[in-house]
Scaffold this active site. Structure first.
Site, PDB file in Angstrom:
ATOM      1  CB  CYS A 109      -0.963   0.088   1.078  1.00  0.00           C
ATOM      2  SG  CYS A 109      -2.052   1.390   1.289  1.00  0.00           S
ATOM      3  CB  CYS A 112      -2.616   2.867   3.413  1.00  0.00           C
ATOM      4  SG  CYS A 112      -1.835   1.481   2.195  1.00  0.00           S
TER       5      CYS A 112
END
Length: 276
Positions: A109, A112
């Site tokens: 990620c 995020c």
């Protein structure tokens, strides 16, 4: 500190038969990045080169402008993860308090927890012109990555981000189960060594998404080359940032999507650039 790989038992069903044995796989660990006592992010990553990760993440997120803004860094091994505990100069701490967020990021990620669309697609930094490279240099740089991927040689399961300079070859390479983490680790390594990103190329063993362009721009690297294709948004971001984006780099060539002027001795064929 935790090992970056583990050896596990496994069964193999192949060619109609069953066998047993061992396999080396990469470790994946929750890594919390904390500043002045508060958690900013929790990322899943490979427990290696964590000081580089802390510095690179802090730079790419705009939390600090220089490694010197981090007054102290402690790597704390906890029962269920690792904490990268940082203390910032007061000016940086005050700025961070205005935008602090608590996020949990899955493997790979890159943005995020962003709480607005505008922040997710924020304009990348504009890079300086930097230097040019020949198509042969690009090919040689990409071909020099695999032998240096020590974790991937064992596991075939991690990404790498590397930095290549003329006359020196790859000066830094970092690996991680998350491609964004690998790039943050590379950024941290270069910043701490005071290596000018404007003098070389960022090399990636992954696809190119928009946050990879944003991180490369924050480093100030004028050229990035990847083995996989970019997203359309990544191409638009690289164009706006002034970055030369080359991708789909294979043994027989590569394609240039933005600012082709920095790569010489190549022929344009149907909108893509292939090594002559």
């Amino acid at each position: 500190m935790r090992e970056p790989v583990r050896t596990v038992d496994r069964q193999v069903w192949r060619d109609g038969g069953l066998s047993t044995g061992m396999r080396i796989i990469p470790e994946e660990t929750a890594i919390a990045l904390t500043y002045n006592g508060g958690t900013y992010a929790v990322m899943m990553g490979t427990p290696q080169n964590l000081a580089d990760f802390a510095v690179g993440f802090s730079l790419s997120e705009g939390i600090v402008q220089s490694p010197d803004d981090i007054r102290s860094l402690d790597i704390i091994d906890l029962d269920d993860g690792i904490e990268l505990r940082m203390w910032l100069a007061q000016a940086n701490a005050d700025r961070l308090n205005e935008r602090r967020r608590h996020i949990a990021g899955p493997t790979g990620c890159g943005i995020c927890g962003i709480d607005s669309i505008a922040e997710a697609v924020r304009p990348a930094a504009i890079v300086a012109e930097g230097r040019s490279f020949s198509s042969r240099e690009v090919m040689a740089a990409m071909q020099s990555i695999p032998p240096l991927q020590t974790i991937n040689i064992e596991t075939r399961a991690v990404h790498a981000a590397a930095f290549w300079m003329p006359g020196r070859g790859i000066v830094a390479l970092r690996e991680d189960v998350g491609r964004h983490n690998a790039l943050d680790k590379l950024a941290g390594a270069l910043a701490q060594d005071k290596t000018s990103a404007g003098e070389g190329m960022v090399l990636l063993t992954s696809r190119v998404s928009v946050e990879m362009v944003q991180k490369t721009a924050a480093m100030g690297a004028p050229v990035m080359v990847a083995v996989s294709a970019p997203t359309a948004l990544a191409v638009r971001m690289a164009e706006a940032a002034g970055i030369t984006l080359a991708a789909i780099a294979r043994a027989d060539g590569f394609e240039i999507f933005t600012h082709p002027g920095r790569i010489t001795s190549a022929a344009v064929i149907q909108g893509a650039v292939h090594v002559a």
